[in-house]
Motif scaffolding. Sequence first.
Motif, mmCIF file in Angstrom:
data_model
loop_
_atom_site.group_PDB
_atom_site.id
_atom_site.type_symbol
_atom_site.label_atom_id
_atom_site.label_comp_id
_atom_site.label_asym_id
_atom_site.label_seq_id
_atom_site.Cartn_x
_atom_site.Cartn_y
_atom_site.Cartn_z
ATOM 1 N N HIS A 17 0.829 -1.205 0.000
ATOM 2 C CA HIS A 17 0.000 0.000 0.000
ATOM 3 C C HIS A 17 0.867 1.260 0.000
ATOM 4 C CE1 HIS A 17 -3.422 2.559 1.326
ATOM 5 N NE2 HIS A 17 -2.585 3.081 2.204
ATOM 6 N N GLY A 18 2.038 1.183 0.631
ATOM 7 C CA GLY A 18 2.922 2.336 0.701
ATOM 8 C C GLY A 18 2.829 3.124 1.992
ATOM 9 N N THR A 19 2.331 2.506 3.049
ATOM 10 C CA THR A 19 2.226 3.184 4.334
ATOM 11 C C THR A 19 3.609 3.632 4.808
ATOM 12 O OG1 THR A 19 0.289 1.875 4.936
ATOM 13 C CG2 THR A 19 1.506 2.917 6.744
ATOM 14 N N MET A 20 3.683 4.886 5.223
ATOM 15 C CA MET A 20 4.943 5.417 5.746
ATOM 16 C C MET A 20 5.173 4.920 7.169
ATOM 17 S SD MET A 20 4.860 9.381 4.519
ATOM 18 C CE MET A 20 5.192 9.856 2.832
ATOM 19 N N PRO A 21 6.431 4.876 7.622
ATOM 20 C CA PRO A 21 6.695 4.550 9.019
ATOM 21 C C PRO A 21 5.878 5.460 9.945
ATOM 22 C CG PRO A 21 8.729 4.544 7.767
ATOM 23 C CD PRO A 21 7.682 5.061 6.843
ATOM 24 N N GLY A 29 0.121 8.516 6.922
ATOM 25 C CA GLY A 29 0.971 8.883 5.801
ATOM 26 C C GLY A 29 1.146 7.746 4.805
ATOM 27 N N ARG A 30 1.261 8.109 3.539
ATOM 28 C CA ARG A 30 1.425 7.120 2.479
ATOM 29 C C ARG A 30 2.404 7.648 1.443
ATOM 30 N NH1 ARG A 30 -3.503 4.642 -1.325
ATOM 31 N NH2 ARG A 30 -2.356 2.810 -2.076
ATOM 32 N N HIS A 31 3.386 6.827 1.093
ATOM 33 C CA HIS A 31 4.304 7.216 0.025
ATOM 34 C C HIS A 31 3.523 7.429 -1.275
ATOM 35 C CE1 HIS A 31 7.990 6.397 2.289
ATOM 36 N NE2 HIS A 31 7.470 5.247 2.679
ATOM 37 N N GLY A 32 3.988 8.357 -2.103
ATOM 38 C CA GLY A 32 3.338 8.610 -3.386
ATOM 39 C C GLY A 32 3.471 7.436 -4.344
ATOM 40 N N PHE A 33 2.670 7.446 -5.384
ATOM 41 C CA PHE A 33 2.659 6.342 -6.340
ATOM 42 C C PHE A 33 4.061 6.041 -6.867
ATOM 43 C CE2 PHE A 33 -1.872 7.517 -6.795
ATOM 44 C CZ PHE A 33 -2.443 6.261 -6.671
ATOM 45 N N VAL A 194 8.239 -1.807 11.305
ATOM 46 C CA VAL A 194 7.427 -2.590 10.364
ATOM 47 C C VAL A 194 7.485 -2.027 8.944
ATOM 48 C CG1 VAL A 194 5.049 -3.239 9.756
ATOM 49 C CG2 VAL A 194 5.858 -3.496 12.118
ATOM 50 N N HIS A 195 7.366 -0.725 8.814
ATOM 51 C CA HIS A 195 7.195 -0.128 7.490
ATOM 52 C C HIS A 195 8.524 0.290 6.870
ATOM 53 C CE1 HIS A 195 3.100 0.337 9.319
ATOM 54 N NE2 HIS A 195 2.855 -0.299 8.183
ATOM 55 N N PHE A 196 8.480 0.564 5.563
ATOM 56 C CA PHE A 196 9.686 0.861 4.790
ATOM 57 C C PHE A 196 9.814 2.356 4.548
ATOM 58 C CE2 PHE A 196 8.682 -3.258 2.176
ATOM 59 C CZ PHE A 196 8.836 -4.032 3.318
ATOM 60 N N ASP A 197 11.037 2.853 4.601
ATOM 61 C CA ASP A 197 11.261 4.236 4.195
ATOM 62 C C ASP A 197 11.412 4.285 2.672
ATOM 63 O OD1 ASP A 197 13.898 3.440 3.598
ATOM 64 O OD2 ASP A 197 14.739 4.373 5.394
ATOM 65 N N ALA A 198 11.572 5.476 2.140
ATOM 66 C CA ALA A 198 11.594 5.646 0.685
ATOM 67 C C ALA A 198 12.757 4.901 0.035
ATOM 68 C CB ALA A 198 11.659 7.134 0.343
ATOM 69 N N ALA A 199 13.919 4.909 0.693
ATOM 70 C CA ALA A 199 15.077 4.218 0.123
ATOM 71 C C ALA A 199 14.842 2.719 0.038
ATOM 72 C CB ALA A 199 16.322 4.520 0.953
ATOM 73 N N ALA A 200 14.209 2.152 1.065
ATOM 74 C CA ALA A 200 13.915 0.715 1.050
ATOM 75 C C ALA A 200 12.925 0.379 -0.059
ATOM 76 C CB ALA A 200 13.380 0.274 2.408
ATOM 77 N N HIS A 201 11.922 1.229 -0.252
ATOM 78 C CA HIS A 201 10.976 1.005 -1.350
ATOM 79 C C HIS A 201 11.704 0.984 -2.691
ATOM 80 C CE1 HIS A 201 6.788 0.918 0.126
ATOM 81 N NE2 HIS A 201 7.244 1.638 1.140
#
Length: 217
Positions: A17-21, A29-33, A194-201
């Motif tokens: 889904h892109g949920t931010m930490p 918060g949600r990372h952009g597409f 649990v969640h991924f930061d932008a670099a991990a994505h």
Amino acid sequence: MSDAERVVLCFGDSNTHGTMPLPSLTERGRHGFSSRWTGHFRRALGPAVHVIDEGHPGRTTVHPDPVEGEHRNGLSVLLALLESHRPLDLVVMMLGTNDCKARFAVTADDIARSIDRLCGVIAAAQCGPGGATPKLLLVAPPPLTETGCLAGMFEGGAAKAAALAPRIEAVAQARGAGFVDAGAHITVSPIDGVHFDAAAHATLGTVLARAAAELLD
């Protein structure tokens, strides 16, 4: 549909889904597409591949959530999604993290068996081109850490999560599926464990695109 067109369904939880930490449980918060792993995945595969994002925060493999709702059960929605988006050339599935929540009281072996049950649904759905079975890529999520606002929810879950990769790999081998251990490439955020930061994505999207390209070829 021409031979040049491929359709990939990405079936997962909040990290698809892109949920931010989460600094707190009230955050949404949600990372952009373009920043999610699916966005990097899509760009790496190119315009001839249509990528469908199907990530639901809190999604489990087979468990209705007694706290957050029965609709979090991946098994209950999977067949409908397969039928809705068919024909599918590839299904990428990354689940198991939410099964590690204390409320479900399951083992790493139970989680792997639940993932295998979802694989069985995909195999029987006749949702690939011409009614065939689509290719399958199983992704073991990176191990979680019990920290931040999610620590209580995942109490005891870190040990289960750390044991998942070899068990999911065994399921992939038995099913003739591809496999990627995400934990070999990325780690979860220290903010919530649990969640991924932008670099991990970005890293994960690139890694999974390479694995998907091999299966699609």
